[in-house]
Design a protein around this motif. Structure first.
Motif, mmCIF file in Angstrom:
data_model
loop_
_atom_site.group_PDB
_atom_site.id
_atom_site.type_symbol
_atom_site.label_atom_id
_atom_site.label_comp_id
_atom_site.label_asym_id
_atom_site.label_seq_id
_atom_site.Cartn_x
_atom_site.Cartn_y
_atom_site.Cartn_z
ATOM 1 N N ARG A 125 0.855 -1.187 0.000
ATOM 2 C CA ARG A 125 0.000 0.000 0.000
ATOM 3 C C ARG A 125 0.887 1.232 0.000
ATOM 4 N NH1 ARG A 125 -3.739 -3.147 -1.133
ATOM 5 N NH2 ARG A 125 -5.155 -3.962 0.408
ATOM 6 N N LEU A 126 0.485 2.226 -0.721
ATOM 7 C CA LEU A 126 1.173 3.515 -0.711
ATOM 8 C C LEU A 126 0.253 4.511 -0.024
ATOM 9 C CD1 LEU A 126 3.478 5.388 -1.605
ATOM 10 C CD2 LEU A 126 2.203 5.755 -3.726
ATOM 11 N N VAL A 127 0.724 5.123 1.051
ATOM 12 C CA VAL A 127 -0.055 6.106 1.789
ATOM 13 C C VAL A 127 0.608 7.459 1.592
ATOM 14 C CG1 VAL A 127 -0.895 6.796 4.065
ATOM 15 C CG2 VAL A 127 -0.708 4.366 3.487
ATOM 16 N N VAL A 128 -0.162 8.426 1.117
ATOM 17 C CA VAL A 128 0.370 9.754 0.837
ATOM 18 C C VAL A 128 -0.472 10.791 1.556
ATOM 19 C CG1 VAL A 128 0.908 11.441 -0.965
ATOM 20 C CG2 VAL A 128 1.168 9.003 -1.432
ATOM 21 N N ASN A 129 0.173 11.654 2.287
ATOM 22 C CA ASN A 129 -0.486 12.774 2.940
ATOM 23 C C ASN A 129 -1.064 13.684 1.862
ATOM 24 O OD1 ASN A 129 -0.306 15.692 3.771
ATOM 25 N ND2 ASN A 129 -0.006 14.718 5.772
ATOM 26 N N GLN A 130 -2.323 14.091 2.011
ATOM 27 C CA GLN A 130 -2.980 14.909 0.977
ATOM 28 C C GLN A 130 -2.244 16.221 0.731
ATOM 29 O OE1 GLN A 130 -7.133 15.402 1.867
ATOM 30 N NE2 GLN A 130 -7.628 13.313 1.278
ATOM 31 N N ALA A 131 -1.744 16.840 1.794
ATOM 32 C CA ALA A 131 -1.017 18.102 1.616
ATOM 33 C C ALA A 131 0.271 17.866 0.839
ATOM 34 C CB ALA A 131 -0.711 18.735 2.972
ATOM 35 N N ALA A 132 0.989 16.790 1.162
ATOM 36 C CA ALA A 132 2.223 16.479 0.440
ATOM 37 C C ALA A 132 1.934 16.179 -1.021
ATOM 38 C CB ALA A 132 2.935 15.300 1.097
#
Length: 67
Positions: free
Chosen positions: A40-47
């Motif tokens: 899974r790839l989790v990315v912060n929305q702001a980033a």
């Protein structure tokens, strides 16, 4: 780590494999299947908004299976 059982440092190895090539190359034998896994790839929305040019190639690699 793959050599540890061969030299008596451990009895077994738990390994994450996709093709099984590494255990076979080390002359190891699978004795039990523990569980199927997925990445899974989790990315912060702001980033994602601020650093999209850096993150997008990683997202693309996941989407194409790294090919």
């Amino acid at each position: 780590m793959g050599i540890a059982p061969l030299v008596g440092l451990s009895d077994v190895i738990v390994d994450l494999v996709s093709t099984g090539g590494t255990p076979q190359g080390q002359r190891l034998v699978a004795v039990e299947h523990i569980s199927d896994i997925s990445s899974r790839l989790v990315v912060n929305q702001a980033a994602l908004k601020l650093k999209r040019s850096l993150i997008q190639p990683v997202i693309d690699a996941f989407a194409t299976g790294g090919q």
